[in-house]
Enzyme design. Structure first.
Site, PDB file in Angstrom:
ATOM      1  CG  ASP A 201      -9.677 -11.013   6.833  1.00 35.21           C
ATOM      2  OD1 ASP A 201      -9.363 -10.253   6.010  1.00 35.21           O
ATOM      3  OD2 ASP A 201      -9.346 -12.508   6.266  1.00 35.21           O
TER       4      ASP A 201
ATOM      5  CG  ASP B 124      -5.847 -11.819   6.563  1.00 33.13           C
ATOM      6  OD1 ASP B 124      -5.857 -10.554   6.643  1.00 33.13           O
ATOM      7  OD2 ASP B 124      -6.665 -12.423   5.519  1.00 33.13           O
TER       8      ASP B 124
ATOM      9  CD  GLU C 132      -8.527  -8.334  -1.438  1.00 23.70           C
ATOM     10  OE1 GLU C 132      -7.370  -7.500  -1.831  1.00 23.70           O
ATOM     11  OE2 GLU C 132      -8.425  -8.807  -0.321  1.00 23.70           O
TER      12      GLU C 132
ATOM     13  CG  ASP D  85      -3.746 -10.022   1.947  1.00 24.57           C
ATOM     14  OD1 ASP D  85      -4.883  -9.383   1.661  1.00 24.57           O
ATOM     15  OD2 ASP D  85      -3.079  -9.486   3.010  1.00 24.57           O
TER      16      ASP D  85
ATOM     17  CG  HIS E 217     -11.433 -11.135   1.837  1.00 25.85           C
ATOM     18  ND1 HIS E 217     -11.150 -10.006   1.067  1.00 25.85           N
ATOM     19  CD2 HIS E 217     -10.856 -11.248   3.083  1.00 25.85           C
ATOM     20  CE1 HIS E 217     -10.195  -9.427   2.104  1.00 25.85           C
ATOM     21  NE2 HIS E 217     -10.020 -10.159   3.134  1.00 25.85           N
TER      22      HIS E 217
ATOM     23  CG  HIS F 166      -1.776  -1.099   1.649  1.00 20.87           C
ATOM     24  ND1 HIS F 166      -1.260  -2.210   2.159  1.00 20.87           N
ATOM     25  CD2 HIS F 166      -3.026  -1.361   0.939  1.00 20.87           C
ATOM     26  CE1 HIS F 166      -2.467  -3.005   2.269  1.00 20.87           C
ATOM     27  NE2 HIS F 166      -3.525  -2.472   1.688  1.00 20.87           N
TER      28      HIS F 166
ATOM     29  CD  GLU G  84      -7.658 -11.890   1.908  1.00 23.80           C
ATOM     30  OE1 GLU G  84      -7.224 -10.965   1.425  1.00 23.80           O
ATOM     31  OE2 GLU G  84      -8.090 -12.210   3.088  1.00 23.80           O
TER      32      GLU G  84
ATOM     33  CG  MET H  79      -0.957  -5.902  -6.622  1.00 31.75           C
ATOM     34  SD  MET H  79      -1.192  -5.341  -4.976  1.00 31.75           S
ATOM     35  CE  MET H  79      -1.491  -6.676  -4.226  1.00 31.75           C
TER      36      MET H  79
ATOM     37  CE  LYS I 132     -12.389  -8.737   5.652  1.00 32.09           C
ATOM     38  NZ  LYS I 132     -11.426  -8.173   6.538  1.00 32.09           N
TER      39      LYS I 132
ATOM     40  CG  ASP J   7      -5.012 -10.770  -1.732  1.00 31.65           C
ATOM     41  OD1 ASP J   7      -5.636  -9.867  -1.098  1.00 31.65           O
ATOM     42  OD2 ASP J   7      -3.907 -10.524  -2.659  1.00 31.65           O
TER      43      ASP J   7
ATOM     44  CG  ASP K  49       1.818  -0.991   3.219  1.00 27.85           C
ATOM     45  OD1 ASP K  49       1.257  -0.911   4.239  1.00 27.85           O
ATOM     46  OD2 ASP K  49       1.398  -1.903   2.369  1.00 27.85           O
TER      47      ASP K  49
HETATM   48  C1  DIG Z   1      -7.103  -7.030   2.413  1.00 29.16           C
HETATM   49  O1  DIG Z   1      -7.226  -8.221   2.425  1.00 29.16           O
HETATM   50  C2  DIG Z   1      -6.470  -6.372   1.279  1.00 29.16           C
HETATM   51  C3  DIG Z   1      -5.409  -5.446   1.859  1.00 29.16           C
HETATM   52  O2  DIG Z   1      -4.546  -6.305   2.599  1.00 29.16           O
HETATM   53  C4  DIG Z   1      -4.986  -4.937   0.565  1.00 29.16           C
HETATM   54  O3  DIG Z   1      -5.582  -3.683   0.076  1.00 29.16           O
HETATM   55  C5  DIG Z   1      -5.271  -6.228  -0.493  1.00 29.16           C
HETATM   56  C6  DIG Z   1      -4.066  -6.621  -1.335  1.00 29.16           C
HETATM   57  O4  DIG Z   1      -4.090  -7.748  -1.359  1.00 29.16           O
HETATM   58  N1  DIG Z   1      -6.201  -7.149   0.549  1.00 29.16           N
HETATM   59 MN    MN Z   2      -8.236 -10.607   4.465  1.00 27.16          MN
HETATM   60 MN    MN Z   3      -6.399  -9.349   0.586  1.00 23.88          MN
END
Ligand code: DIG
Ligand code: MN
Ligand code: MN
Length: 423
Positions: free
Chosen positions: A292, A294, A218, A324, A257, A91, A254, A125, A220, A282, A94
């Site tokens: 979530d 992760d 993406e 991710d 998600h 990001h 993802e 990316m 969620k 992801d 970051d």
């Molecule tokens: C959350 O799953 C999102 C953030 O971590 C980011 O913006 C995106 C990139 O993979 N996934």
């Molecule tokens: Mn996530």
């Molecule tokens: Mn993600």
């Protein structure tokens, strides 16, 4: 005497044989380990990438403070290089703290680029944080305040500038704050309109600057908002065709998600792939019905991870395999490195299992049986009046159809045996 010496000889022979057998066993185990080491070692061609925010995650959660010290971006790149990763994503914030003066921004970017060069890491990316700063508390592109919506566009364009400078060709947009706690705040179709306007604007900026980005949206279903718009990959697949430049926009599904939404992740990925819209992915893991998580890839649902890897490899997906995810809150940075290695190792183990599945004689025999063409049927591909007439005249023998076996129990057990390592 003679018997005794024979007995002595036999004893020596057995001991020697046992020693040789043990040495042979050790040598075999060593060869196996070495072979395994090569087989599951990540290499650049595997295109494994991690976000800066994943390995630099400090373990804060809603009920507890950070447990790990700050890991500066250049240190994160070093950790990823040592773990064997191919790419690092980010990001905007970051890497560059918000509102950094231009000279400081440039210094940070140059140091990061040098670290990537030193460790042979690319930046496939880039993305933008439109969710962390409190100004986005009511969303970004869909916020009610037009000043927030305009600021979100400005911030995203600047993040695109940074991503292009770093060589990224994929730009992910995750609308983490685009949602509601109460639907009193706006009409949901108004949110869709605002999102479309923002993505159209950013596609035009991409064309204007000739960055060549492909946008990956993406989804969620919730968290951090009570409900997030565009809750699943399917929602985005329905949204993309309504854009000014649909060819420039795909999805970034993802694992966690879609699983939070109670869906079969591989199915959403397969539909995106079939539509030519799988621009990024992801990877992580997730127990259904939870926040979530992760989690490290493959650590929660081995079978779902297997079907996903098998699909990506069978389909010939050539994009980044982006993790991710983050390490358990209980880990130190050695543990974070274990986490990163584990994500890539699990993917490669499952890739090898998919190859065994595709080569397994019993499995392939069942698939061949299932694929056996039934007796001659009227053509039903493209419609034709004659074809339809023939189909309407055709008599179906339902009793014969019911006799055709579907040995899925055996097929799934063979899969289980293969994953369990006994095939
Ligand atoms: C959350 O799953 C999102 C953030 O971590 C980011 O913006 C995106 C990139 O993979 N996934
Ligand atoms: Mn996530
Ligand atoms: Mn993600």
């Amino acid at each position: 005497m003679q018997n005794e010496s024979i007995f002595q000889y036999a004893l020596i022979f057995c001991r020697t044989a046992r020693l040789h057998r043990r040495r042979a066993g050790l040598a075999l185990a060593k060869i196996h380990r070495m072979a395994n080491a090569d087989l599951y070692q990540p290499r650049p061609e595997h295109k494994f990438s991690f976000g800066l925010w994943t390995v630099a995650n400090r373990g804060r959660d809603p009920f507890g403070d950070c447990v790990r010290p700050v890991l500066p971006p250049v240190e994160a790149v070093k950790l990823l290089g040592e773990a064997g990763a191919w790419g690092v994503n980010l990001h905007d914030n970051d890497l560059v703290p918000m509102d950094s003066p231009p000279a400081e921004r440039d210094r940070i970017v140059k140091a990061f680029q040098a670290a990537c060069r030193d460790h042979g890491i690319v930046v496939p990316m880039a993305t933008v944080s439109l969710f962390y700063h409190p100004v986005f508390r009511d969303g970004a592109f869909t916020a009610n305040d037009p000043e927030v919506r305009a600021y979100a566009l400005q911030k995203t364009m600047q993040a695109m500038d940074l991503g292009a400078e770093l060589g990224a060709r994929i730009f992910v947009l995750w609308g983490g704050r685009e949602g509601v706690e109460t639907d009193a705040c706006r009409r949901a179709d108004e949110a869709v309109k605002r999102l479309r306007e923002a993505v159209n604007y950013l596609c035009a900026y991409n064309l204007d600057k000739k960055y060549g980005f492909r946008f990956a949206l993406e989804a969620k279903p919730n968290e951090p908002r009570g409900d997030i718009y565009m809750a699943t990959t399917g929602h985005y697949l329905g949204f993309i065709p309504t854009l000014d430049h649909p060819e420039m926009v795909g999805v970034n599904p993802e694992f966690a998600h879609e699983t939070m939404a109670g869906l079969n992740f591989m199915h959403g990925v397969a539909q995106a792939w079939e539509a030519g819209k799988l621009f990024h992915i992801d990877l992580n893991d997730q127990m259904p019905g939870r926040f979530d998580q992760d989690l490290r890839f493959g650590s929660a649902n081995l079978k779902a991870a297997f079907w996903l890897v098998k699909f990506l490899e069978d389909a010939g997906y050539d994009g980044p395999r982006h993790f991710d995810a983050h390490a358990y809150r209980t880990e130190d940075y050695e543990g974070v490195k274990d986490f990163a290695r584990g994500c890539m190792r699990s993917y490669l183990v499952l890739k090898a299992k998919a190859e065994r599945w595709n080569a397994d004689r019993d499995i392939q025999a069942i698939l061949a049986e299932l694929a056996a063409a039934p007796p001659s049927l009227p053509a039903t591909g493209a419609y034709s009046a004659t074809g339809a007439a023939a189909l309407l005249r055709h008599r179906f023998d339902k009793d014969a159809m019911l006799k055709r076996r579907l040995p899925y129990e055996r097929l799934d057990q063979l899969t289980f045996d293969l994953l369990a390592g006994i095939r």
